[in-house]
Design a protein around this motif. Structure first.
Motif, PDB file in Angstrom:
ATOM      1  N   ILE A 230       0.831  -1.207   0.000  1.00 48.06           N
ATOM      2  CA  ILE A 230       0.000   0.000   0.000  1.00 48.06           C
ATOM      3  C   ILE A 230       0.861   1.250   0.000  1.00 48.06           C
ATOM      4  O   ILE A 230       1.842   1.348   0.746  1.00 48.06           O
ATOM      5  CB  ILE A 230      -0.897   0.055   1.253  1.00 48.06           C
ATOM      6  CG1 ILE A 230      -1.769  -1.206   1.360  1.00 48.06           C
ATOM      7  CG2 ILE A 230      -1.771   1.305   1.257  1.00 48.06           C
ATOM      8  CD1 ILE A 230      -2.479  -1.320   2.709  1.00 48.06           C
ATOM      9  N   ILE A 231       0.478   2.211  -0.847  1.00 45.66           N
ATOM     10  CA  ILE A 231       0.980   3.575  -0.710  1.00 45.66           C
ATOM     11  C   ILE A 231      -0.222   4.456  -0.422  1.00 45.66           C
ATOM     12  O   ILE A 231      -1.243   4.387  -1.118  1.00 45.66           O
ATOM     13  CB  ILE A 231       1.753   4.044  -1.965  1.00 45.66           C
ATOM     14  CG1 ILE A 231       2.362   5.431  -1.724  1.00 45.66           C
ATOM     15  CG2 ILE A 231       0.868   4.067  -3.203  1.00 45.66           C
ATOM     16  CD1 ILE A 231       3.347   5.859  -2.804  1.00 45.66           C
TER      17      ILE A 231
ATOM     18  N   THR B 136       1.574  10.818  -6.371  1.00 48.47           N
ATOM     19  CA  THR B 136       1.505   9.554  -5.635  1.00 48.47           C
ATOM     20  C   THR B 136       1.392   8.384  -6.601  1.00 48.47           C
ATOM     21  O   THR B 136       2.024   7.329  -6.398  1.00 48.47           O
ATOM     22  CB  THR B 136       0.303   9.560  -4.674  1.00 48.47           C
ATOM     23  OG1 THR B 136       0.346  10.725  -3.856  1.00 48.47           O
ATOM     24  CG2 THR B 136       0.303   8.322  -3.787  1.00 48.47           C
ATOM     25  N   ILE B 137       0.599   8.546  -7.657  1.00 53.95           N
ATOM     26  CA  ILE B 137       0.456   7.484  -8.655  1.00 53.95           C
ATOM     27  C   ILE B 137       1.798   7.187  -9.316  1.00 53.95           C
ATOM     28  O   ILE B 137       2.157   6.019  -9.534  1.00 53.95           O
ATOM     29  CB  ILE B 137      -0.600   7.871  -9.703  1.00 53.95           C
ATOM     30  CG1 ILE B 137      -1.988   7.912  -9.069  1.00 53.95           C
ATOM     31  CG2 ILE B 137      -0.588   6.899 -10.875  1.00 53.95           C
ATOM     32  CD1 ILE B 137      -3.082   8.424  -9.994  1.00 53.95           C
ATOM     33  N   GLU B 138       2.562   8.224  -9.632  1.00 58.44           N
ATOM     34  CA  GLU B 138       3.873   8.019 -10.252  1.00 58.44           C
ATOM     35  C   GLU B 138       4.798   7.232  -9.335  1.00 58.44           C
ATOM     36  O   GLU B 138       5.524   6.338  -9.786  1.00 58.44           O
ATOM     37  CB  GLU B 138       4.496   9.366 -10.616  1.00 58.44           C
ATOM     38  CG  GLU B 138       3.838  10.049 -11.809  1.00 58.44           C
ATOM     39  CD  GLU B 138       4.554  11.324 -12.204  1.00 58.44           C
ATOM     40  OE1 GLU B 138       5.647  11.589 -11.635  1.00 58.44           O
ATOM     41  OE2 GLU B 138       4.035  12.049 -13.066  1.00 58.44           O
ATOM     42  N   ARG B 139       4.790   7.541  -8.044  1.00 57.10           N
ATOM     43  CA  ARG B 139       5.636   6.804  -7.092  1.00 57.10           C
ATOM     44  C   ARG B 139       5.169   5.359  -6.975  1.00 57.10           C
ATOM     45  O   ARG B 139       5.986   4.427  -6.876  1.00 57.10           O
ATOM     46  CB  ARG B 139       5.611   7.477  -5.720  1.00 57.10           C
ATOM     47  CG  ARG B 139       6.214   8.872  -5.707  1.00 57.10           C
ATOM     48  CD  ARG B 139       6.579   9.313  -4.285  1.00 57.10           C
ATOM     49  NE  ARG B 139       5.443   9.253  -3.381  1.00 57.10           N
ATOM     50  CZ  ARG B 139       4.574  10.239  -3.211  1.00 57.10           C
ATOM     51  NH1 ARG B 139       4.701  11.362  -3.920  1.00 57.10           N
ATOM     52  NH2 ARG B 139       3.580  10.119  -2.352  1.00 57.10           N
ATOM     53  N   PHE B 140       3.859   5.160  -6.998  1.00 59.12           N
ATOM     54  CA  PHE B 140       3.297   3.807  -6.938  1.00 59.12           C
ATOM     55  C   PHE B 140       3.724   2.989  -8.154  1.00 59.12           C
ATOM     56  O   PHE B 140       4.154   1.836  -8.027  1.00 59.12           O
ATOM     57  CB  PHE B 140       1.773   3.914  -6.862  1.00 59.12           C
ATOM     58  CG  PHE B 140       1.040   2.594  -6.892  1.00 59.12           C
ATOM     59  CD1 PHE B 140       1.063   1.747  -5.802  1.00 59.12           C
ATOM     60  CD2 PHE B 140       0.328   2.213  -8.022  1.00 59.12           C
ATOM     61  CE1 PHE B 140       0.383   0.534  -5.819  1.00 59.12           C
ATOM     62  CE2 PHE B 140      -0.355   1.011  -8.059  1.00 59.12           C
ATOM     63  CZ  PHE B 140      -0.323   0.161  -6.959  1.00 59.12           C
TER      64      PHE B 140
ATOM     65  N   LEU C 121      -3.541   3.319  -2.645  1.00 61.65           N
ATOM     66  CA  LEU C 121      -3.252   2.623  -3.890  1.00 61.65           C
ATOM     67  C   LEU C 121      -2.549   1.326  -3.519  1.00 61.65           C
ATOM     68  O   LEU C 121      -1.541   1.343  -2.794  1.00 61.65           O
ATOM     69  CB  LEU C 121      -2.350   3.460  -4.805  1.00 61.65           C
ATOM     70  CG  LEU C 121      -2.972   4.701  -5.444  1.00 61.65           C
ATOM     71  CD1 LEU C 121      -2.988   5.870  -4.471  1.00 61.65           C
ATOM     72  CD2 LEU C 121      -2.202   5.100  -6.692  1.00 61.65           C
ATOM     73  N   CYS C 122      -3.075   0.210  -3.999  1.00 59.35           N
ATOM     74  CA  CYS C 122      -2.597  -1.092  -3.554  1.00 59.35           C
ATOM     75  C   CYS C 122      -2.296  -2.003  -4.738  1.00 59.35           C
ATOM     76  O   CYS C 122      -2.979  -1.958  -5.764  1.00 59.35           O
ATOM     77  CB  CYS C 122      -3.637  -1.800  -2.681  1.00 59.35           C
ATOM     78  SG  CYS C 122      -4.355  -0.771  -1.371  1.00 59.35           S
ATOM     79  N   VAL C 123      -1.287  -2.850  -4.551  1.00 57.49           N
ATOM     80  CA  VAL C 123      -0.996  -3.901  -5.519  1.00 57.49           C
ATOM     81  C   VAL C 123      -0.957  -5.219  -4.764  1.00 57.49           C
ATOM     82  O   VAL C 123      -0.354  -5.329  -3.691  1.00 57.49           O
ATOM     83  CB  VAL C 123       0.339  -3.638  -6.259  1.00 57.49           C
ATOM     84  CG1 VAL C 123       1.499  -3.437  -5.294  1.00 57.49           C
ATOM     85  CG2 VAL C 123       0.647  -4.764  -7.231  1.00 57.49           C
ATOM     86  N   GLY C 124      -1.633  -6.219  -5.302  1.00 60.72           N
ATOM     87  CA  GLY C 124      -1.697  -7.512  -4.661  1.00 60.72           C
ATOM     88  C   GLY C 124      -0.349  -8.216  -4.681  1.00 60.72           C
ATOM     89  O   GLY C 124       0.201  -8.478  -5.754  1.00 60.72           O
TER      90      GLY C 124
ATOM     91  N   ALA D 179      10.162   3.896   2.848  1.00 67.49           N
ATOM     92  CA  ALA D 179       9.440   5.062   3.359  1.00 67.49           C
ATOM     93  C   ALA D 179       8.108   5.286   2.655  1.00 67.49           C
ATOM     94  O   ALA D 179       7.311   6.116   3.100  1.00 67.49           O
ATOM     95  CB  ALA D 179      10.310   6.305   3.210  1.00 67.49           C
ATOM     96  N   GLN D 180       7.850   4.545   1.553  1.00 65.06           N
ATOM     97  CA  GLN D 180       6.638   4.785   0.774  1.00 65.06           C
ATOM     98  C   GLN D 180       5.581   3.717   0.969  1.00 65.06           C
ATOM     99  O   GLN D 180       4.408   4.032   1.167  1.00 65.06           O
ATOM    100  CB  GLN D 180       6.990   4.869  -0.717  1.00 65.06           C
ATOM    101  CG  GLN D 180       7.908   6.001  -1.084  1.00 65.06           C
ATOM    102  CD  GLN D 180       7.998   6.159  -2.586  1.00 65.06           C
ATOM    103  OE1 GLN D 180       7.282   6.946  -3.190  1.00 65.06           O
ATOM    104  NE2 GLN D 180       8.881   5.394  -3.209  1.00 65.06           N
ATOM    105  N   MET D 181       5.990   2.463   0.905  1.00 69.08           N
ATOM    106  CA  MET D 181       5.038   1.363   0.890  1.00 69.08           C
ATOM    107  C   MET D 181       4.944   0.695   2.258  1.00 69.08           C
ATOM    108  O   MET D 181       5.898   0.674   3.035  1.00 69.08           O
ATOM    109  CB  MET D 181       5.446   0.319  -0.153  1.00 69.08           C
ATOM    110  CG  MET D 181       5.655   0.868  -1.540  1.00 69.08           C
ATOM    111  SD  MET D 181       4.177   1.590  -2.306  1.00 69.08           S
ATOM    112  CE  MET D 181       3.161   0.121  -2.549  1.00 69.08           C
ATOM    113  N   LYS D 182       3.775   0.142   2.534  1.00 67.23           N
ATOM    114  CA  LYS D 182       3.602  -0.641   3.746  1.00 67.23           C
ATOM    115  C   LYS D 182       2.720  -1.848   3.425  1.00 67.23           C
ATOM    116  O   LYS D 182       1.907  -1.804   2.482  1.00 67.23           O
ATOM    117  CB  LYS D 182       2.990   0.201   4.855  1.00 67.23           C
ATOM    118  CG  LYS D 182       1.538   0.585   4.648  1.00 67.23           C
ATOM    119  CD  LYS D 182       1.012   1.349   5.859  1.00 67.23           C
ATOM    120  CE  LYS D 182      -0.494   1.574   5.777  1.00 67.23           C
ATOM    121  NZ  LYS D 182      -1.003   2.292   6.973  1.00 67.23           N
ATOM    122  N   PRO D 183       2.882  -2.949   4.168  1.00 65.79           N
ATOM    123  CA  PRO D 183       2.048  -4.128   3.905  1.00 65.79           C
ATOM    124  C   PRO D 183       0.649  -3.941   4.472  1.00 65.79           C
ATOM    125  O   PRO D 183       0.423  -3.180   5.411  1.00 65.79           O
ATOM    126  CB  PRO D 183       2.808  -5.245   4.639  1.00 65.79           C
ATOM    127  CG  PRO D 183       3.512  -4.534   5.757  1.00 65.79           C
ATOM    128  CD  PRO D 183       3.858  -3.163   5.233  1.00 65.79           C
TER     129      PRO D 183
END
Length: 294
Positions: free
Chosen positions: A154-155, A167-171, A207-210, A220-224
């Motif tokens: 998750i971001i 945020t979308i670009e970082r994702f 914004l999540c990716v499975g 620093a950006q993503m977390k589970p």
């Protein structure tokens, strides 16, 4: 007043249909104003006021979208042929316009299309078409489904929606680096606020990716996280997939009160499908909107 307005919209719809069917032909103001039967001296302002985008930009986006379809096809022609068919005098001019809109060169896109920025690039085109397309939903469009829990990375976007693009670009950059393609790893958006809150800074979306890949402790950006399993009301959205507010309003305002169901304590969310439905192509994105139920 209703009949004149419908006639006006029908004339504008003729223009959109003509553009779709004649992308290789002359689509200048003289031609398109004639299709609409409007004065060419006012048509460009009428078009922009109706669709929120200039006729020149609309035609350019329509041609680039068609060109991207051709480049992504299995029997893709040469970039030069695609450029000429898209109305460009030289391949380098086409390449500049293509890269400016999609963030990839035509040759790179042909080898490995990046569909997430593709969707963002053609948002104005989709929004313009939706101006004349009043989508209505019925209770038969909603199904109730038991969904399994899905581990995700998750971001979080917190703050004015105007900054969502960053945020979308970082994702996108993170999922690329992790090797998580949109075609093989599901994409989810969890909506934690209204699309347009009274205070813009209150906008909130995940914004999540499975994936069950571990997230580095120093990331620093993503977390589970987890999209929880359970019963959900599901509504498929085929049109204007960049604005899910009308579909969400239907679920909350019309379907839920009449269904006898109660909403679960988890936000409404969506999954974006790129090529999972019969007959759909990668660029024909379908969104499933999930309203969690008790």
């Amino acid at each position: 007043m209703k009949a004149p307005l419908e006639n006006y919209h029908a004339r504008m719809q003729r223009v959109l249909d003509h553009i779709d069917q004649h992308l290789d032909d002359d689509l200048g103001l003289d031609v398109l104003s004639g299709v609409a039967a409007f004065s060419k001296y006012h048509f460009h302002r009428q078009f922009a006021s109706t669709f929120g985008v200039s006729v020149h930009r609309y035609v350019q986006l329509a041609r680039l979208k068609h060109a991207s379809h051709r480049l992504a096809s299995k029997d893709a022609p040469s970039v030069t042929d695609v450029a000429m068919d898209a109305g460009y005098d030289a391949p380098d001019a086409f390449a500049r316009a293509f890269r400016q809109r999609l963030g990839q060169s035509p040759s790179s896109f042909r080898k490995s299309p990046d569909w997430a920025p593709w969707l963002a690039a053609f948002g104005p085109l989709n929004n313009a078409r939706s101006k004349l397309m009043q989508i209505t939903y019925t209770h038969d469009d909603v199904t109730i489904r038991d969904v399994p829990p899905t581990p995700v990375a998750i971001i979080e976007h917190r703050g004015d929606r105007a900054t969502l693009g960053d945020t979308i670009e970082r994702f996108i950059a993170w999922r690329k680096a992790a090797g998580l393609s949109p075609e093989t790893s599901p994409t989810f958006n969890v909506f934690r606020s209204e699309r347009t809150p009274a205070i813009p800074a209150d906008y909130s979306m995940d914004l999540c990716v499975g994936t069950d890949l571990p997230i580095a402790p120093d990331d620093a950006q993503m977390k589970p996280g987890v999209i929880p399993g359970g019963r959900c009301a599901v509504l498929r959205v085929f049109h204007d997939t960049h604005n899910l507010e009308p579909a969400a309003l239907f679920l909350y305002r019309d379907w839920l009160p009449a269904s006898g169901e109660d909403a679960r304590d988890f936000p409404i969310y969506c999954q974006r499908h790129f090529s999972l439905f019969p007959g759909a192509q990668v660029h024909d994105v379908v969104v499933e909107l999930f309203l969690p139920l008790k």
